[in-house]
Write an enzyme that holds these catalytic residues in place. Sequence first.
Site, short mmCIF file in Angstrom:
data_model
loop_
_atom_site.label_atom_id
_atom_site.label_comp_id
_atom_site.label_asym_id
_atom_site.label_seq_id
_atom_site.Cartn_x
_atom_site.Cartn_y
_atom_site.Cartn_z
N CYS A 2 48.56 77.96 62.38
CA CYS A 2 48.07 78.03 60.97
C CYS A 2 49.22 78.91 60.23
CB CYS A 2 46.88 78.70 61.07
SG CYS A 2 45.74 77.84 62.16
N ARG A 27 55.11 73.65 58.63
CA ARG A 27 54.80 73.90 59.90
C ARG A 27 53.65 73.17 60.47
NH1 ARG A 27 54.45 79.94 60.17
NH2 ARG A 27 52.48 80.02 61.42
N TRP A 75 45.93 74.53 61.74
CA TRP A 75 46.37 73.73 62.72
C TRP A 75 45.35 73.75 63.93
CZ3 TRP A 75 49.88 70.13 63.81
CH2 TRP A 75 50.11 69.90 65.47
N ASN A 101 45.03 83.10 62.27
CA ASN A 101 45.95 82.19 63.03
C ASN A 101 45.76 82.92 64.49
OD1 ASN A 101 47.87 80.78 64.00
ND2 ASN A 101 49.41 82.01 63.14
N GLY A 102 45.66 81.91 65.27
CA GLY A 102 45.31 82.41 66.90
C GLY A 102 44.22 81.75 67.54
N GLU A 483 64.03 64.83 82.46
CA GLU A 483 63.68 65.22 81.50
C GLU A 483 65.13 66.07 80.81
OE1 GLU A 483 61.42 65.12 79.16
OE2 GLU A 483 61.88 66.87 77.81
N LYS A 487 66.49 64.59 77.01
CA LYS A 487 66.87 65.51 76.15
C LYS A 487 68.37 65.29 75.44
CE LYS A 487 63.69 67.04 74.89
NZ LYS A 487 62.72 66.24 75.41
N GLU A 490 68.66 61.81 73.49
CA GLU A 490 68.13 61.52 72.46
C GLU A 490 68.71 62.34 71.31
OE1 GLU A 490 63.81 62.42 72.19
OE2 GLU A 490 63.83 63.84 73.60
N HIS A 506 73.28 55.04 97.79
CA HIS A 506 72.90 53.75 97.71
C HIS A 506 73.40 53.05 96.38
CE1 HIS A 506 70.54 54.41 101.17
NE2 HIS A 506 69.83 55.64 100.47
N LYS A 606 59.06 61.10 65.65
CA LYS A 606 58.29 62.17 66.27
C LYS A 606 57.17 61.51 67.06
CE LYS A 606 57.26 66.20 67.91
NZ LYS A 606 58.05 66.69 69.15
#
Length: 611
Positions: A2, A27, A75, A101-102, A483, A487, A490, A506, A606
């Site tokens: 937040c 944010r 958020w 916030n938290g 992954e 990364k 992309e 193989h 996104k």
Amino acid sequence: MCGIVGYVGKRQAVPILLQGLYKLEYRGYDSAGVALLEEKGLQVVKTRGRIRELDELLEKKGPFAAACGIGHTRWATHGAPSDVNSHPHLSAGGKFAVIHNGIIENYAEIKEYLIHQGVHFRSETDTEVVAQLLEFYYNECHDFFEAVGRVLRRIEGAYALGMLCEDCPGTLIAARKDAPLLLGYGEGENFIASDVTALLRYTREVSYMEDGEVAVLTKDGVQVFDALQQPVEKARHHIDWEVSAAEKGGYPHFMLKEIFEQPEALRRTISPRLKEGRVVLEDMKLTPEQIRGFTKVFIVACGSSYHVGMLGKYTLEHLTRRSVEVCLASEFRYSDPIVDEKTLVIVISQSGETLDTMAALREAKARGAYILSIVNVVGSSIARESDDVIYTWAGPEIAVATTKAYSTQLAVLDMIGLCFGEVLGTVDPAEYRAVTAELQKLPEKLESVLARCEDIQRYAAEYFNHESIFFIGRNLDYALGLEGSLKLKEISYIHSEAYASGELKHGTISLIEDGTLVVALGTYDALFDKAMSNIIEVKARGADVLALTTERRRAEMEKTASAVLTVPNTVPMLLPSLGVVPLQLFAYYMALQRGCDVDKPRNLAKSVTVE
Ligand code: AGP
């Protein structure tokens, strides 16, 4: 996370609060609001939606005559986005307004106690208990500062708080623990903010609050007290950032900021769910009987979330001794899956809006499956359509390439595995204790990996001209390699593939020639010798090998690989949570070297809300 802004001084608060909130928009948030301390008392104006809507609402309800106020962009973590769940929160008697916030970890028990005392709650949020508890204690002690002290001794968790009391015009109190909060100093005016961006237009003189500190702001000055309510002198810093840089907290890109936010994000994900060494998933509705009743488990997701699912397969099968099938959502939905009411489908999604994943969820649900989703965006479509949702609480993730959401999804899956294993009686108690102990240490171990980011930057400067890079690994290291390869692809646009090392012979090994770069993952100790033999295999064909292993195996690896990156030792199932960080940084620095748009790579969004 937040956004927080607060003002007390000689000017009208509304334009300053709005301006500050607009600066915090980047944010990510789902609602916004302000509380204004006027002669006639506390006014709260708040709404779900954009700050522009709040602006219009203030226009309509105004004008206001307030030289003291607090503002917030939310958020959501507890309670879906809505007008009533947005901040600021008012106490039942309207005497206190709070922004936060938290996460207040013990909010449920406090809420229950206050309801029992006859306090009426309006929202589903954890934050509201702060406002209600303030009023509860104030009615006993009739002192704003004392009431704040009592509240802070009662609540547990992470908080950056801004608080106003109707009986104390011209006074703003702030408190901080495990969530950023700073103080801004002006002439005849003072400020609080979660992020320097919100203040730069008004002041560049700031102090950073420390955990346990409480600040009392008036237009004439700021007094700061430590956890023992002793006055402290705060060092002042002059901010010379440009606003644009400050939006990224001083980082050049959101992606790098979010990579470095991972320890804090993991603390938010893990700490509230580990009580005296036991995993407690309060937000999960599944009962032990239901868990015992499942005869089949699917994990369904896309992209990086799918890679988390690949790791989750190893973890869940190891801890529950039940078979787990991992499917790409775009494949699952057309595969006529064998699903019935005894099937558990775990859906993983950062955005909670990925269309392929949503469609797979609906397909599974239509066939009777129980849907447990792991989501970052509270109140998102996937969260709303699931039978059960466990939020990652990673905070808003702005960069297209996911990092902190991936790590927190992984931690949630690990905790689900421990929880299920305990219910099914299939996890060894000693291993359970070892894993939970290591989970608790994960954030600080991540910090030690991040501290060595220059080594990775140096390798990127050496390797960025490669046009094809292979990631090889076995078991957990193979899933991790998927992954690392994604990364890199992309954001740097370098062609890359991840292969199970045992598959090289193989066919794929025909691609290895002089100078081919192979990123060899050898963190999983049980297969370290196999990893070494595969490194020797590709080196024999001329490959250049950048290896990733644990500190324990560094010396052995250095005898064979051209370059070695290491992560601290930990229990096997948590190795990927550490190993992914060097791979994220490697991809980031490679993309930087190639002049790519790291935060907004070409062709990507996104959240992929199309087929
Ligand atoms: C990861 O870096 C990519 N941005 C992408 O693969 C992403 O993981 C995928 O689109 C799934 O998104 P979700 O987690 O929001 O469902």
